[in-house]
Design a protein around this motif. Sequence first.
Motif, short mmCIF file in Angstrom:
data_model
loop_
_atom_site.label_atom_id
_atom_site.label_comp_id
_atom_site.label_asym_id
_atom_site.label_seq_id
_atom_site.Cartn_x
_atom_site.Cartn_y
_atom_site.Cartn_z
N ARG A 95 43.10 41.95 36.68
CA ARG A 95 42.45 42.92 35.79
C ARG A 95 40.94 42.72 35.78
O ARG A 95 40.18 43.68 35.93
CB ARG A 95 42.97 42.73 34.35
CG ARG A 95 44.31 43.35 34.07
CD ARG A 95 44.71 43.09 32.63
NE ARG A 95 43.81 43.77 31.70
CZ ARG A 95 44.01 45.00 31.25
NH1 ARG A 95 45.10 45.68 31.63
NH2 ARG A 95 43.16 45.57 30.43
N VAL A 96 40.55 41.46 35.61
CA VAL A 96 39.12 41.16 35.52
C VAL A 96 38.41 41.58 36.80
O VAL A 96 37.35 42.20 36.78
CB VAL A 96 38.90 39.66 35.23
CG1 VAL A 96 37.42 39.29 35.35
CG2 VAL A 96 39.42 39.30 33.85
N LEU A 97 39.02 41.30 37.98
CA LEU A 97 38.41 41.64 39.26
C LEU A 97 38.24 43.15 39.40
O LEU A 97 37.31 43.62 40.04
CB LEU A 97 39.26 41.10 40.41
CG LEU A 97 39.14 39.57 40.64
CD1 LEU A 97 40.10 39.15 41.74
CD2 LEU A 97 37.71 39.17 40.98
N LYS A 98 39.16 43.91 38.80
CA LYS A 98 39.08 45.36 38.91
C LYS A 98 38.17 45.96 37.84
O LYS A 98 38.02 47.19 37.75
CB LYS A 98 40.47 45.97 38.81
CG LYS A 98 41.26 45.72 40.08
CD LYS A 98 42.53 46.50 40.14
CE LYS A 98 43.11 46.32 41.53
NZ LYS A 98 44.55 46.33 41.53
N GLY A 99 37.63 45.10 36.99
CA GLY A 99 36.70 45.57 35.98
C GLY A 99 37.35 46.13 34.73
O GLY A 99 36.68 46.74 33.90
N ALA A 100 38.65 45.94 34.59
CA ALA A 100 39.31 46.44 33.38
C ALA A 100 38.93 45.58 32.20
O ALA A 100 38.75 44.37 32.33
CB ALA A 100 40.82 46.43 33.58
N ARG A 101 38.77 46.22 31.06
CA ARG A 101 38.44 45.44 29.88
C ARG A 101 39.69 44.74 29.37
O ARG A 101 40.74 45.34 29.27
CB ARG A 101 37.89 46.35 28.79
CG ARG A 101 36.53 46.86 29.15
CD ARG A 101 36.01 47.71 28.02
NE ARG A 101 34.78 48.33 28.46
CZ ARG A 101 34.03 49.03 27.62
NH1 ARG A 101 34.41 49.20 26.37
NH2 ARG A 101 32.91 49.56 28.07
N THR A 102 39.53 43.48 29.05
CA THR A 102 40.68 42.70 28.60
C THR A 102 40.32 41.98 27.31
O THR A 102 39.29 41.33 27.23
CB THR A 102 41.09 41.66 29.66
OG1 THR A 102 41.26 42.35 30.90
CG2 THR A 102 42.38 40.96 29.30
N ARG A 120 43.53 37.76 36.05
CA ARG A 120 42.46 37.71 37.04
C ARG A 120 42.35 39.03 37.79
O ARG A 120 41.24 39.55 38.01
CB ARG A 120 42.74 36.56 38.04
CG ARG A 120 41.49 36.16 38.82
CD ARG A 120 41.80 35.85 40.26
NE ARG A 120 42.73 34.75 40.43
CZ ARG A 120 42.35 33.46 40.48
NH1 ARG A 120 41.09 33.15 40.38
NH2 ARG A 120 43.25 32.54 40.65
#
Length: 519
Positions: free
Chosen positions: A29-36, A27
């Motif tokens: 990562r997703v909030l920071k805009g990193a691609r996962t 979560r």
Amino acid sequence: MDRSGPKTTLAGDPNADLVTSIVERMRARVLKGARTFMVKVKAHRGEPLNEKADTKAESARQLPSEHRQWTTRTQAMTYEWRDKDDVKHVTAWSKAVRNAMLRGGAEYQRQKALNRAAHNWNKAFLLSTNSGLQRIRQATTTGAQSDLMDSTRWGWKCMHQLQETDSWKQPATTTWAAEFLLREGESREFLGSWLHSNDVHEAKKRRAKQVISCSFPCGKWLHMIGARKSPGCELCKRERKTELDATNVPAETVAHLQSAGCKAQKKSVIGAHNRCWKYLVGAIITHGEAKRDLEFIGGDKDRQLNQLWTETRIVSILPWEDIEDEAERLLESDKGTGQTATDTRVDQDLGNDQGVEREETDSYNEVIFGRRRPDSIAIDWNNKILHVLEFKRTSDQRHTYRERGESRARAQHDVLVRSLEKVAEEATGENKGWKIKLIIFVGGTCGSVHTQTFNNNLKELGVVESKRNSIRKGLVYELLNAQDTVLCSYFAQRSGERGTSWRGAGNVEEVFQGLDSFI
Ligand SMILES: [Zn+2]
């Protein structure tokens, strides 16, 4: 990690704490805009990195605990408690935690009841000046002798003293149920195991709990909650055909329904007595010590004692005619001195206890000549002892149930025992030296059996020590089952009165009745 099937929640998942931390990281990562990207890695298929992870995990598992690096606390709730030896336990939810909680709750309730006893004691004795001061002096001396009393021991002391006060008519603690359950040495451990047993039907257990907690839906209780006009026994009313005359009818209490005093219940009450006694005699006969030589007479209920007597060798030692003569003589002299009053006194005493098993006042004549004979006679040939055996099944709502049962049995067989003693005394030659002992077993209808007295009785009768506890357990179970049979007979008779099924019932009483007869 095992992810079996599409689940939308982690509740109950053993890996919940691990998965939660992974979900949190993703979560972030997703909030920071990193691609996962999620890549499915097939397990155990020669994928080098997966194999490596597996090997590492396995070797880490082999390490001693101090090398483990996984230090994050589990998020599962843990419980701490101290057992009776003051050892601290910490675990997640388990059966042990549950039992510790139940025990703690029970201890709290017990203390509450004992505190109430202390409170009642203060009220009863402190206020009544002289006796109160004297009792306090007494109590403080015992207190000084045995350190300072803690509140539990003080409560016990208060409870016992209140119970021994003749004029005390309320529970010494909080309720009659607490009073019943707190009574020591009365085989409550077996009452507990019966209530927990999987072999006992739930409806049976419920009725027993209702009796213990004084909420069994008998007439008196129904009257108390306003579902019946009178507390009088409906069965007795029907028997006497005096429907409107409620004054002469005994109250429909559980104790009344469990006694031969309720005419309609008499047959099943006697059946209950005989069933318990049959079990006990059977156990006594089976588990005798090897050297014992014990002969039982009186198993056949339909035959009179004098007939049975002639069928054993004892008739040549203690001739029946002599016993009869002596009994007649005793009855005559008792009449003169007014000694027959003993029986009446005991009966009156019982009358105070809300109609606990009140039997018809048979004359001594009938007692001695057959009808009200003792439950059994056991002849101990080795030790020259004649045991007169009596079993009393009696309501155990009050703590005096055993003493009352015993004194009733003693009064009942007084003439027989005294006649036997006299004849034994007068015997000569090798017939000399016989002793007569009256052995009384008292069983409470709700499973009370006094451990000490019971064990002593079995010892007298030469029952092997290792079997005494299991015989006592068996008797407690017989008593509880017998109580239930008698209660079912009550329900059957009560519903028989109306001749309709409970389904058509309109009032509270019939609904209760239905619930309980519906087995
Ligand atoms: Zn009745």
